[in-house]
Design a protein around this motif. Structure first.
Motif, PDB file in Angstrom:
ATOM      1  N   ILE A  52       0.851  -1.193   0.000  1.00 26.31           N
ATOM      2  CA  ILE A  52       0.000   0.000   0.000  1.00 26.31           C
ATOM      3  C   ILE A  52       0.891   1.249   0.000  1.00 26.31           C
ATOM      4  CG2 ILE A  52      -1.706   1.363   1.292  1.00 26.31           C
ATOM      5  CD1 ILE A  52      -2.753  -1.293   2.467  1.00 26.31           C
ATOM      6  N   ALA A  53       1.895   1.249   0.896  1.00 28.47           N
ATOM      7  CA  ALA A  53       2.770   2.417   1.039  1.00 28.47           C
ATOM      8  C   ALA A  53       3.501   2.718  -0.268  1.00 28.47           C
ATOM      9  CB  ALA A  53       3.766   2.167   2.166  1.00 28.47           C
ATOM     10  N   GLU A  54       3.859   1.676  -0.998  1.00 27.37           N
ATOM     11  CA  GLU A  54       4.585   1.871  -2.256  1.00 27.37           C
ATOM     12  C   GLU A  54       3.646   2.053  -3.450  1.00 27.37           C
ATOM     13  OE1 GLU A  54       7.250  -1.451  -2.427  1.00 27.37           O
ATOM     14  OE2 GLU A  54       8.543  -0.644  -0.833  1.00 27.37           O
ATOM     15  N   ASN A  55       2.370   2.222  -3.180  1.00 27.07           N
ATOM     16  CA  ASN A  55       1.378   2.461  -4.236  1.00 27.07           C
ATOM     17  C   ASN A  55       1.331   1.332  -5.273  1.00 27.07           C
ATOM     18  OD1 ASN A  55      -0.671   3.999  -5.329  1.00 27.07           O
ATOM     19  ND2 ASN A  55       0.706   5.154  -6.679  1.00 27.07           N
ATOM     20  N   GLN A  56       1.597   0.114  -4.783  1.00 27.08           N
ATOM     21  CA  GLN A  56       1.625  -1.028  -5.701  1.00 27.08           C
ATOM     22  C   GLN A  56       0.226  -1.581  -5.981  1.00 27.08           C
ATOM     23  OE1 GLN A  56       4.282  -4.261  -4.761  1.00 27.08           O
ATOM     24  NE2 GLN A  56       5.760  -2.903  -3.820  1.00 27.08           N
ATOM     25  N   LEU A  57      -0.766  -1.099  -5.207  1.00 26.41           N
ATOM     26  CA  LEU A  57      -2.110  -1.654  -5.373  1.00 26.41           C
ATOM     27  C   LEU A  57      -3.048  -0.660  -6.040  1.00 26.41           C
ATOM     28  CD1 LEU A  57      -2.417  -3.433  -1.911  1.00 26.41           C
ATOM     29  CD2 LEU A  57      -1.892  -4.486  -4.124  1.00 26.41           C
ATOM     30  N   LEU A  58      -3.762  -1.162  -6.999  1.00 23.73           N
ATOM     31  CA  LEU A  58      -4.707  -0.340  -7.753  1.00 23.73           C
ATOM     32  C   LEU A  58      -5.928  -0.021  -6.890  1.00 23.73           C
ATOM     33  CD1 LEU A  58      -5.088  -1.256 -11.352  1.00 23.73           C
ATOM     34  CD2 LEU A  58      -7.216  -0.980 -10.144  1.00 23.73           C
ATOM     35  N   GLU A  59      -6.331  -0.984  -6.086  1.00 31.91           N
ATOM     36  CA  GLU A  59      -7.380  -0.795  -5.074  1.00 31.91           C
ATOM     37  C   GLU A  59      -7.114  -1.829  -4.011  1.00 31.91           C
ATOM     38  OE1 GLU A  59     -10.091  -3.140  -4.283  1.00 31.91           O
ATOM     39  OE2 GLU A  59      -8.991  -4.555  -5.480  1.00 31.91           O
ATOM     40  N   HIS A  60      -7.614  -1.542  -2.787  1.00 30.82           N
ATOM     41  CA  HIS A  60      -7.512  -2.557  -1.749  1.00 30.82           C
ATOM     42  C   HIS A  60      -8.638  -2.360  -0.757  1.00 30.82           C
ATOM     43  CE1 HIS A  60      -5.308   0.790   0.053  1.00 30.82           C
ATOM     44  NE2 HIS A  60      -5.776   0.331   1.192  1.00 30.82           N
ATOM     45  N   THR A  61      -8.941  -3.406  -0.018  1.00 31.73           N
ATOM     46  CA  THR A  61     -10.040  -3.316   0.929  1.00 31.73           C
ATOM     47  C   THR A  61      -9.818  -4.302   2.059  1.00 31.73           C
ATOM     48  OG1 THR A  61     -12.457  -3.173   1.006  1.00 31.73           O
ATOM     49  CG2 THR A  61     -11.571  -5.090  -0.056  1.00 31.73           C
ATOM     50  N   GLU A  62     -10.544  -4.085   3.164  1.00 30.59           N
ATOM     51  CA  GLU A  62     -10.519  -5.064   4.240  1.00 30.59           C
ATOM     52  C   GLU A  62     -11.849  -5.780   4.180  1.00 30.59           C
ATOM     53  OE1 GLU A  62      -9.468  -3.512   8.049  1.00 30.59           O
ATOM     54  OE2 GLU A  62      -9.470  -5.494   8.964  1.00 30.59           O
ATOM     55  N   TYR A  63     -11.822  -7.094   4.134  1.00 32.81           N
ATOM     56  CA  TYR A  63     -13.047  -7.883   4.000  1.00 32.81           C
ATOM     57  C   TYR A  63     -12.960  -9.051   4.961  1.00 32.81           C
ATOM     58  CZ  TYR A  63     -16.769 -10.498   1.564  1.00 32.81           C
ATOM     59  OH  TYR A  63     -17.922 -11.178   1.250  1.00 32.81           O
ATOM     60  N   CYS A  64     -13.926  -9.166   5.857  1.00 28.86           N
ATOM     61  CA  CYS A  64     -13.959 -10.239   6.868  1.00 28.86           C
ATOM     62  C   CYS A  64     -12.634 -10.339   7.627  1.00 28.86           C
ATOM     63  CB  CYS A  64     -14.306 -11.584   6.231  1.00 28.86           C
ATOM     64  SG  CYS A  64     -15.953 -11.624   5.556  1.00 28.86           S
TER      65      CYS A  64
END
Ligand code: 5GP
Length: 201
Positions: free
Chosen positions: A64-76
């Motif tokens: 996340i910090a390195e902006n490697q993810l296009l989107e992310h979420t917390e699920y369950c």
């Protein structure tokens, strides 16, 4: 430059999205799977790098910090995210990419990429979904009832999607997905170079 199309598939648990996608990806159509990163524990039969890129929470935070993810979420209670580079590389190679992600992630993708094509998979009915969840036999009654309740909430968000597919008969649902992938490729906006080439000879 022509680019691939970004597809997003979502469905409540028990609607068969994994199987539909698995079958569609085996077909000779231009559709490539984006392997997500997750912090959840690996399940029996899953392969690291194929099912998911399995990460520790620290590794995920780093992504996340390195902006490697296009989107992310917390699920369950677990983190899930779409690796940016793999998706962008495939799209620039004119490959169509499919993300299999939950509803919040899909909505975020649509905000960032309005041209993304969102597909929602529906069960034939709530009764059939209940029957399928019971048949799996992997969860107790309380968990099944929780999932059914959650499915109802999630189904109400199908309206935010571009297409809906009913998973009644598997083969038909896979055909429907393949038809959407095919039709999207004929959009005028994706074929301006073709039009110009024909006009200019
Ligand atoms: P599971 O743990 O059952 O494999 O997945 C749980 C949920 O997370 C599913 O709805 C799945 O589609 C979703 N999911 C998987 N990968 C991603 C991702 O990269 N981003 C988002 N937003 N959801 C994901």
């Amino acid at each position: 430059m022509k680019r691939g199309i970004l597809f997003v598939v979502s469905a409540p648990a028990g609607c068969g999205k994994d199987t539909i996608l698995e079958q569609a990806l085996k077909r000779d159509i231009n559709l490539h799977y984006s392997v997500s990163a997750t912090t959840r524990a690996i399940r029996v039969g899953e392969v690291d790098g194929v099912s998911y890129h399995f990460k520790t929470r620290e590794e995920f935070q780093q992504m996340i910090a390195e902006n490697q993810l296009l989107e992310h979420t917390e699920y369950c209670g677990n983190f899930y995210g779409t690796p940016r580079k793999a998706v962008e590389d495939m799209l620039s190679e004119e490959k169509n990419v499919v993300l299999k992600i939950e509803i919040e992630g899909a909505a975020n993708v649509k905000k960032m990429f309005p041209e993304a094509v969102l597909i929602f998979i529906l069960p034939p009915s709530m009764e059939e979904l209940s029957r399928r969840l019971h048949k799996r036999g992997t969860e107790d009654e309380e968990t099944i009832q929780k999932r059914l309740l959650q499915a109802r909430t999630e189904l109400s968000r199908a309206k935010e999607y571009d297409y809906v597919i009913v998973n009644g008969e598997l083969e038909k649902a896979v055909d429907d997905l393949a038809a959407i992938v095919s039709a999207e490729g004929f959009r005028e906006s994706l074929n301006t170079e073709l039009i110009d080439r024909i006009i200019n000879g």
